[in-house]
Design a protein around this motif. Sequence first.
Motif, PDB file in Angstrom:
ATOM      1  N   CYS A  70       0.847  -1.192   0.000  1.00 51.38           N
ATOM      2  CA  CYS A  70       0.000   0.000   0.000  1.00 51.38           C
ATOM      3  C   CYS A  70       0.888   1.249   0.000  1.00 51.38           C
ATOM      4  CB  CYS A  70      -0.914   0.011   1.218  1.00 51.38           C
ATOM      5  SG  CYS A  70      -1.932   1.495   1.340  1.00 51.38           S
ATOM      6  N   ILE A  71       0.653   2.139  -0.942  1.00 53.35           N
ATOM      7  CA  ILE A  71       1.527   3.303  -1.100  1.00 53.35           C
ATOM      8  C   ILE A  71       1.399   4.281   0.070  1.00 53.35           C
ATOM      9  CG2 ILE A  71      -0.083   4.816  -2.368  1.00 53.35           C
ATOM     10  CD1 ILE A  71       2.314   5.418  -4.270  1.00 53.35           C
ATOM     11  N   THR A 108     -11.347   3.399 -11.510  1.00 51.57           N
ATOM     12  CA  THR A 108     -11.257   2.425 -10.415  1.00 51.57           C
ATOM     13  C   THR A 108     -11.817   3.001  -9.118  1.00 51.57           C
ATOM     14  OG1 THR A 108      -8.934   3.078 -10.068  1.00 51.57           O
ATOM     15  CG2 THR A 108      -9.345   1.090 -11.363  1.00 51.57           C
ATOM     16  N   ASN A 109     -11.673   4.311  -8.915  1.00 52.90           N
ATOM     17  CA  ASN A 109     -12.296   4.945  -7.749  1.00 52.90           C
ATOM     18  C   ASN A 109     -13.823   4.899  -7.856  1.00 52.90           C
ATOM     19  OD1 ASN A 109      -9.928   5.577  -6.392  1.00 52.90           O
ATOM     20  ND2 ASN A 109      -9.746   7.612  -7.289  1.00 52.90           N
ATOM     21  N   GLN A 110     -14.330   5.174  -9.047  1.00 52.57           N
ATOM     22  CA  GLN A 110     -15.784   5.151  -9.258  1.00 52.57           C
ATOM     23  C   GLN A 110     -16.355   3.753  -9.062  1.00 52.57           C
ATOM     24  OE1 GLN A 110     -16.395   6.694 -13.214  1.00 52.57           O
ATOM     25  NE2 GLN A 110     -15.417   8.649 -12.749  1.00 52.57           N
ATOM     26  N   ALA A 152       7.553   8.597  -6.328  1.00 51.26           N
ATOM     27  CA  ALA A 152       7.211   9.955  -5.898  1.00 51.26           C
ATOM     28  C   ALA A 152       6.065  10.517  -6.730  1.00 51.26           C
ATOM     29  CB  ALA A 152       8.442  10.857  -5.997  1.00 51.26           C
ATOM     30  N   TYR A 153       6.082  10.266  -8.022  1.00 50.74           N
ATOM     31  CA  TYR A 153       4.990  10.748  -8.879  1.00 50.74           C
ATOM     32  C   TYR A 153       3.684  10.057  -8.526  1.00 50.74           C
ATOM     33  CZ  TYR A 153       2.132  12.017 -12.829  1.00 50.74           C
ATOM     34  OH  TYR A 153       1.093  12.494 -13.595  1.00 50.74           O
ATOM     35  N   LEU A 154       3.703   8.756  -8.351  1.00 52.92           N
ATOM     36  CA  LEU A 154       2.484   8.007  -8.060  1.00 52.92           C
ATOM     37  C   LEU A 154       1.861   8.429  -6.732  1.00 52.92           C
ATOM     38  CD1 LEU A 154       3.638   4.460  -9.225  1.00 52.92           C
ATOM     39  CD2 LEU A 154       1.921   5.895 -10.343  1.00 52.92           C
ATOM     40  N   ARG A 155       2.674   8.829  -5.778  1.00 55.18           N
ATOM     41  CA  ARG A 155       2.158   9.237  -4.470  1.00 55.18           C
ATOM     42  C   ARG A 155       1.323  10.519  -4.562  1.00 55.18           C
ATOM     43  NH1 ARG A 155       6.088   8.825   0.528  1.00 55.18           N
ATOM     44  NH2 ARG A 155       4.058   8.656   1.545  1.00 55.18           N
ATOM     45  N   HIS A 156       1.530  11.305  -5.622  1.00 59.12           N
ATOM     46  CA  HIS A 156       0.758  12.541  -5.785  1.00 59.12           C
ATOM     47  C   HIS A 156      -0.721  12.274  -6.031  1.00 59.12           C
ATOM     48  CE1 HIS A 156       4.687  14.793  -7.039  1.00 59.12           C
ATOM     49  NE2 HIS A 156       4.526  14.723  -5.737  1.00 59.12           N
ATOM     50  N   TYR A 157      -1.057  11.060  -6.461  1.00 62.87           N
ATOM     51  CA  TYR A 157      -2.465  10.754  -6.734  1.00 62.87           C
ATOM     52  C   TYR A 157      -3.283  10.643  -5.449  1.00 62.87           C
ATOM     53  CZ  TYR A 157      -1.596   9.864 -11.703  1.00 62.87           C
ATOM     54  OH  TYR A 157      -1.286   9.996 -13.033  1.00 62.87           O
ATOM     55  N   LYS A 158      -2.616  10.430  -4.339  1.00 67.62           N
ATOM     56  CA  LYS A 158      -3.286  10.339  -3.037  1.00 67.62           C
ATOM     57  C   LYS A 158      -4.495   9.400  -3.093  1.00 67.62           C
ATOM     58  CE  LYS A 158      -1.841  14.978  -1.662  1.00 67.62           C
ATOM     59  NZ  LYS A 158      -0.700  14.495  -0.901  1.00 67.62           N
ATOM     60  N   THR A 159      -4.254   8.198  -3.561  1.00 67.28           N
ATOM     61  CA  THR A 159      -5.305   7.194  -3.651  1.00 67.28           C
ATOM     62  C   THR A 159      -4.833   5.921  -2.971  1.00 67.28           C
ATOM     63  OG1 THR A 159      -6.783   6.054  -5.199  1.00 67.28           O
ATOM     64  CG2 THR A 159      -4.480   6.313  -5.879  1.00 67.28           C
TER      65      THR A 159
END
Length: 408
Positions: free
Chosen positions: A165-166, A343-345, A362-369
Amino acid sequence: MKKVVPNILVVDDSKAILIVMEAILTELDMSDTITTCLSATKALEKVKRDINYFDAIFTDLNMPEMDGMELIRHLGELNYQGAIIISEMEHKVISLAANLAKQHNAHLIGNISKPVQLTQVGSLLNKVAYLNSHTLIKEPAISKTELINALKNDEITPFYQPKICINTSKIKSAEVLARIVSNTDGSIILPARFISLAEQHDLINEITFALFEKATSDFENIKEQLGQNLKLAFNLSPMQLNDLSCPNKLLLILKLNQLKPSDIIIEITEQHALSSLSQLETLNRLRMHGFGLSLDDFGVGFTNMSQLKNLPFTEIKIDRTLISNIEIDQFSQVVVSSLIDITNQEHLELVAEGVERPEELAYLRHYKTRLAIQGFLFSRPKSKSEFIDWAQYWIKVTGNTINYKPPS
């Protein structure tokens, strides 16, 4: 020596762009032949002469007579299997182009900005090479006799790679990957050398069930050693879904090991379209019994966004080609962003596989999902004992943040 992307076609109505592209591709020295065309119509004629000749096609979208989207549609109708790269456009155009390409059974893998940069082209060619072979260095396959002997000698061995889990660093599940480990000298044979062979000679079920039996037998011990719950993920190919008895076989093995279907995620590769009635029935029955279902390698096959709403998947795995260098890859950013939205929907789990660099993380963490991550940045696939050692250390040293330098 055969180059990693042997034959490339570049289509653009600008002579200047063609000259620049040819110079860059020559400088990169990754190709044997570079062919250029000033129109999509002429390019299509060249492709029709030998549908398997070109490994990659770079095409402008906005061209007279036939534009790039028309060319992609025709390539799909011809069953062109190579990679397609388009010119840079606005985000919505790229997103729709990616979805339409999937519906046309065409492999659109990226876009290129103008002025064209050598580093960007090099990165895209590495994506092409990965799409074509799933490895830049392809070792020869073992023989059918060697594979049969490995099965007879019980040498099919599960290796484990975590999905983390990120946001919390918790190990959510572990993917079980097949290796052949010699009983005599302990040497290891990777799946690239035997999985395609097993499918070709109708031995893939024997490998899958041998792996399933061993890993599920070890599962309770793994959870006890780690002191936390997690799930096991196994790969099935679309061709294995044609076996209508598959769910019952898996359920029997689980019963013998006192496990529930909810402990297991079945990963189905997206490289081939799911279309037959038997495949869809097996998929539905697996989900009805409580197995998690993961669409693996999303981005290299033909499942489009709208289909995700109709198929009973619980998890989507973003293919490595969309994760590699995502922090500078506009095409990947657009596709991944759209995938996160859907996927959120639909309340689906999402996994980014092939995370190898801190910049990608680091880039992927910006999605905050609630994204999970998997890749060499954290752990390569490991044997049971090595995985337990790694996981115990990981649990001990990580809190609510990701450790950028995990143990090797």
